[in-house]
Design a protein around this motif. Structure first.
Motif, PDB file in Angstrom:
ATOM      1  N   MET A   1       0.854  -1.179   0.000  1.00 30.40           N
ATOM      2  CA  MET A   1       0.000   0.000   0.000  1.00 30.40           C
ATOM      3  C   MET A   1       0.899   1.242   0.000  1.00 30.40           C
ATOM      4  O   MET A   1       1.817   1.343   0.804  1.00 30.40           O
ATOM      5  CB  MET A   1      -0.914  -0.011   1.216  1.00 30.40           C
ATOM      6  CG  MET A   1      -1.902   1.125   1.203  1.00 30.40           C
ATOM      7  SD  MET A   1      -2.968   1.256   2.646  1.00 30.40           S
ATOM      8  CE  MET A   1      -3.705  -0.339   2.730  1.00 30.40           C
ATOM      9  N   SER A   2       0.607   2.175  -0.873  1.00 32.02           N
ATOM     10  CA  SER A   2       1.450   3.369  -0.991  1.00 32.02           C
ATOM     11  C   SER A   2       1.160   4.356   0.137  1.00 32.02           C
ATOM     12  O   SER A   2       0.068   4.372   0.711  1.00 32.02           O
ATOM     13  CB  SER A   2       1.222   4.043  -2.341  1.00 32.02           C
ATOM     14  OG  SER A   2      -0.037   4.692  -2.350  1.00 32.02           O
ATOM     15  N   LEU A   3       2.158   5.179   0.411  1.00 33.82           N
ATOM     16  CA  LEU A   3       2.048   6.231   1.419  1.00 33.82           C
ATOM     17  C   LEU A   3       0.889   7.168   1.074  1.00 33.82           C
ATOM     18  O   LEU A   3       0.134   7.590   1.945  1.00 33.82           O
ATOM     19  CB  LEU A   3       3.374   6.995   1.461  1.00 33.82           C
ATOM     20  CG  LEU A   3       3.738   7.802   2.674  1.00 33.82           C
ATOM     21  CD1 LEU A   3       3.761   6.912   3.908  1.00 33.82           C
ATOM     22  CD2 LEU A   3       5.098   8.451   2.487  1.00 33.82           C
ATOM     23  N   ARG A   4       0.759   7.471  -0.191  1.00 29.69           N
ATOM     24  CA  ARG A   4      -0.278   8.394  -0.655  1.00 29.69           C
ATOM     25  C   ARG A   4      -1.690   7.856  -0.364  1.00 29.69           C
ATOM     26  O   ARG A   4      -2.620   8.620  -0.114  1.00 29.69           O
ATOM     27  CB  ARG A   4      -0.105   8.647  -2.151  1.00 29.69           C
ATOM     28  CG  ARG A   4      -0.940   9.775  -2.667  1.00 29.69           C
ATOM     29  CD  ARG A   4      -0.510  10.273  -4.028  1.00 29.69           C
ATOM     30  NE  ARG A   4       0.850  10.739  -4.155  1.00 29.69           N
ATOM     31  CZ  ARG A   4       1.295  11.920  -3.732  1.00 29.69           C
ATOM     32  NH1 ARG A   4       0.476  12.738  -3.120  1.00 29.69           N
ATOM     33  NH2 ARG A   4       2.546  12.272  -3.908  1.00 29.69           N
ATOM     34  N   ALA A   5      -1.848   6.546  -0.356  1.00 33.90           N
ATOM     35  CA  ALA A   5      -3.166   5.944  -0.141  1.00 33.90           C
ATOM     36  C   ALA A   5      -3.672   6.107   1.291  1.00 33.90           C
ATOM     37  O   ALA A   5      -4.879   6.123   1.520  1.00 33.90           O
ATOM     38  CB  ALA A   5      -3.123   4.461  -0.508  1.00 33.90           C
ATOM     39  N   TRP A   6      -2.771   6.251   2.260  1.00 38.15           N
ATOM     40  CA  TRP A   6      -3.236   6.292   3.651  1.00 38.15           C
ATOM     41  C   TRP A   6      -2.858   7.549   4.431  1.00 38.15           C
ATOM     42  O   TRP A   6      -3.469   7.839   5.457  1.00 38.15           O
ATOM     43  CB  TRP A   6      -2.768   5.061   4.421  1.00 38.15           C
ATOM     44  CG  TRP A   6      -1.271   4.888   4.514  1.00 38.15           C
ATOM     45  CD1 TRP A   6      -0.483   4.140   3.712  1.00 38.15           C
ATOM     46  CD2 TRP A   6      -0.399   5.482   5.490  1.00 38.15           C
ATOM     47  NE1 TRP A   6       0.822   4.224   4.100  1.00 38.15           N
ATOM     48  CE2 TRP A   6       0.907   5.050   5.205  1.00 38.15           C
ATOM     49  CE3 TRP A   6      -0.589   6.339   6.571  1.00 38.15           C
ATOM     50  CZ2 TRP A   6       2.018   5.433   5.945  1.00 38.15           C
ATOM     51  CZ3 TRP A   6       0.520   6.724   7.320  1.00 38.15           C
ATOM     52  CH2 TRP A   6       1.796   6.274   7.006  1.00 38.15           C
ATOM     53  N   ALA A   7      -1.874   8.331   3.988  1.00 37.91           N
ATOM     54  CA  ALA A   7      -1.390   9.461   4.801  1.00 37.91           C
ATOM     55  C   ALA A   7      -2.478  10.507   5.049  1.00 37.91           C
ATOM     56  O   ALA A   7      -2.769  10.849   6.208  1.00 37.91           O
ATOM     57  CB  ALA A   7      -0.167  10.099   4.147  1.00 37.91           C
ATOM     58  N   THR A   8      -3.068  11.044   4.002  1.00 39.94           N
ATOM     59  CA  THR A   8      -4.075  12.091   4.182  1.00 39.94           C
ATOM     60  C   THR A   8      -5.337  11.562   4.854  1.00 39.94           C
ATOM     61  O   THR A   8      -5.849  12.209   5.778  1.00 39.94           O
ATOM     62  CB  THR A   8      -4.389  12.768   2.832  1.00 39.94           C
ATOM     63  OG1 THR A   8      -3.163  13.307   2.311  1.00 39.94           O
ATOM     64  CG2 THR A   8      -5.402  13.889   2.996  1.00 39.94           C
ATOM     65  N   PRO A   9      -5.873  10.391   4.463  1.00 34.85           N
ATOM     66  CA  PRO A   9      -7.045   9.877   5.199  1.00 34.85           C
ATOM     67  C   PRO A   9      -6.759   9.661   6.692  1.00 34.85           C
ATOM     68  O   PRO A   9      -7.639   9.882   7.525  1.00 34.85           O
ATOM     69  CB  PRO A   9      -7.355   8.549   4.500  1.00 34.85           C
ATOM     70  CG  PRO A   9      -6.816   8.717   3.121  1.00 34.85           C
ATOM     71  CD  PRO A   9      -5.583   9.574   3.273  1.00 34.85           C
ATOM     72  N   LEU A  10      -5.527   9.268   7.029  1.00 38.09           N
ATOM     73  CA  LEU A  10      -5.166   9.086   8.438  1.00 38.09           C
ATOM     74  C   LEU A  10      -5.205  10.423   9.174  1.00 38.09           C
ATOM     75  O   LEU A  10      -5.731  10.512  10.290  1.00 38.09           O
ATOM     76  CB  LEU A  10      -3.772   8.449   8.550  1.00 38.09           C
ATOM     77  CG  LEU A  10      -3.312   8.110   9.953  1.00 38.09           C
ATOM     78  CD1 LEU A  10      -4.199   7.025  10.559  1.00 38.09           C
ATOM     79  CD2 LEU A  10      -1.857   7.647   9.919  1.00 38.09           C
ATOM     80  N   VAL A  11      -4.677  11.468   8.558  1.00 40.11           N
ATOM     81  CA  VAL A  11      -4.709  12.802   9.169  1.00 40.11           C
ATOM     82  C   VAL A  11      -6.157  13.262   9.343  1.00 40.11           C
ATOM     83  O   VAL A  11      -6.526  13.786  10.404  1.00 40.11           O
ATOM     84  CB  VAL A  11      -3.905  13.825   8.323  1.00 40.11           C
ATOM     85  CG1 VAL A  11      -4.114  15.239   8.835  1.00 40.11           C
ATOM     86  CG2 VAL A  11      -2.422  13.482   8.334  1.00 40.11           C
ATOM     87  N   ILE A  12      -6.977  13.056   8.338  1.00 42.81           N
ATOM     88  CA  ILE A  12      -8.382  13.475   8.409  1.00 42.81           C
ATOM     89  C   ILE A  12      -9.119  12.723   9.521  1.00 42.81           C
ATOM     90  O   ILE A  12      -9.841  13.323  10.327  1.00 42.81           O
ATOM     91  CB  ILE A  12      -9.084  13.280   7.047  1.00 42.81           C
ATOM     92  CG1 ILE A  12      -8.490  14.245   6.016  1.00 42.81           C
ATOM     93  CG2 ILE A  12     -10.594  13.478   7.167  1.00 42.81           C
ATOM     94  CD1 ILE A  12      -8.886  13.941   4.578  1.00 42.81           C
TER      95      ILE A  12
ATOM     96  N   ALA B   1       0.616  13.164   9.678  1.00 41.34           N
ATOM     97  CA  ALA B   1       1.075  14.475   9.206  1.00 41.34           C
ATOM     98  C   ALA B   1       2.513  14.396   8.694  1.00 41.34           C
ATOM     99  O   ALA B   1       2.844  15.023   7.680  1.00 41.34           O
ATOM    100  CB  ALA B   1       0.967  15.505  10.331  1.00 41.34           C
ATOM    101  N   LEU B   2       3.357  13.637   9.376  1.00 42.17           N
ATOM    102  CA  LEU B   2       4.738  13.474   8.892  1.00 42.17           C
ATOM    103  C   LEU B   2       4.760  12.764   7.540  1.00 42.17           C
ATOM    104  O   LEU B   2       5.507  13.159   6.634  1.00 42.17           O
ATOM    105  CB  LEU B   2       5.583  12.721   9.920  1.00 42.17           C
ATOM    106  CG  LEU B   2       5.903  13.493  11.199  1.00 42.17           C
ATOM    107  CD1 LEU B   2       6.606  12.595  12.207  1.00 42.17           C
ATOM    108  CD2 LEU B   2       6.735  14.727  10.898  1.00 42.17           C
ATOM    109  N   ALA B   3       3.935  11.746   7.367  1.00 41.30           N
ATOM    110  CA  ALA B   3       3.848  11.052   6.080  1.00 41.30           C
ATOM    111  C   ALA B   3       3.313  12.002   5.006  1.00 41.30           C
ATOM    112  O   ALA B   3       3.837  12.054   3.883  1.00 41.30           O
ATOM    113  CB  ALA B   3       2.952   9.812   6.202  1.00 41.30           C
ATOM    114  N   HIS B   4       2.281  12.774   5.354  1.00 45.73           N
ATOM    115  CA  HIS B   4       1.707  13.746   4.425  1.00 45.73           C
ATOM    116  C   HIS B   4       2.754  14.794   4.034  1.00 45.73           C
ATOM    117  O   HIS B   4       2.860  15.175   2.855  1.00 45.73           O
ATOM    118  CB  HIS B   4       0.488  14.405   5.072  1.00 45.73           C
ATOM    119  CG  HIS B   4      -0.228  15.377   4.208  1.00 45.73           C
ATOM    120  ND1 HIS B   4      -1.069  14.993   3.191  1.00 45.73           N
ATOM    121  CD2 HIS B   4      -0.232  16.729   4.197  1.00 45.73           C
ATOM    122  CE1 HIS B   4      -1.560  16.069   2.604  1.00 45.73           C
ATOM    123  NE2 HIS B   4      -1.061  17.139   3.197  1.00 45.73           N
ATOM    124  N   LEU B   5       3.522  15.261   5.008  1.00 43.83           N
ATOM    125  CA  LEU B   5       4.576  16.242   4.761  1.00 43.83           C
ATOM    126  C   LEU B   5       5.644  15.678   3.819  1.00 43.83           C
ATOM    127  O   LEU B   5       6.082  16.345   2.886  1.00 43.83           O
ATOM    128  CB  LEU B   5       5.210  16.664   6.094  1.00 43.83           C
ATOM    129  CG  LEU B   5       6.282  17.730   6.050  1.00 43.83           C
ATOM    130  CD1 LEU B   5       5.693  19.051   5.565  1.00 43.83           C
ATOM    131  CD2 LEU B   5       6.868  17.926   7.441  1.00 43.83           C
TER     132      LEU B   5
END
Length: 168
Positions: free
Chosen positions: A1-12, A49-53
């Motif tokens: 699973m890519s970072l992009r698939a979970w980073a922002t949904p996790l922050v939300i 947030a660190l993953a999103h950053l």
């Protein structure tokens, strides 16, 4: 699973939990587990947030070229730093002062018969009133805190039943 698939949904998701629990805790409407959930959601949000950053580093660096963005970020860093300064706000000292939380904690340590005295009621009358309000058969020598069994909402409900005059 890519970072992009979970980073922002996790922050939300973490933000939604923190926003709800934070607002409820601000108004002292928390439950026994709310503070723990809030703290863990905060850690989850930091990870997200660190993953999103990391994913959006290039876009993030453009904010350093904008004066308003710099001012907002600097204000956040300054406020965060000031939280480490003890006794910064006069009258707000950890474990001291007469804020609502100190009063609630003190009343929580009172026995039901002492709470009745504070409310100007006969102990047995308060005992019956609490039972009618759904708090069960509470012993007069039982503390409010033990009756609430760690639930802040129940503790405040018992105190409100005892201390807030009934509208007629």
């Amino acid at each position: 699973m890519s970072l992009r698939a979970w980073a922002t949904p996790l922050v939300i998701g973490a933000f939604a939990i923190m926003a709800l629990t934070g607002v409820l805790m601000f108004f002292h409407l928390d439950t026994a587990t709310m503070k723990t959930v809030h703290e863990w959601a905060g850690l989850v949000m930091v990870a997200g947030a660190l993953a999103h950053l990391l994913l959006n580093w290039r876009a993030f660096t453009t904010y350093f070229r904008r004066p308003l963005a710099n001012a907002i970020m600097a204000a956040g860093v300054i406020v965060a730093g000031l939280t480490f300064v003890p006794n910064l706000i006069p009258g707000v000292v950890e474990g001291a002062g007469l804020g609502p939380e100190v009063v609630i904690r003190s009343l929580g340590n009172a026995r039901i018969d002492v709470l009745a005295d504070l409310a100007g009621k006969a102990p047995e009358a308060l005992q019956a009133e609490l039972k009618a309000a759904g708090y069960g058969d509470l012993a007069l020598d039982q503390t409010v805190k033990s009756a609430a069994q760690g639930d802040g909402g129940v503790l405040r409900g018992i105190l409100a039943t005892a201390l807030v005059p009934k509208a007629e």
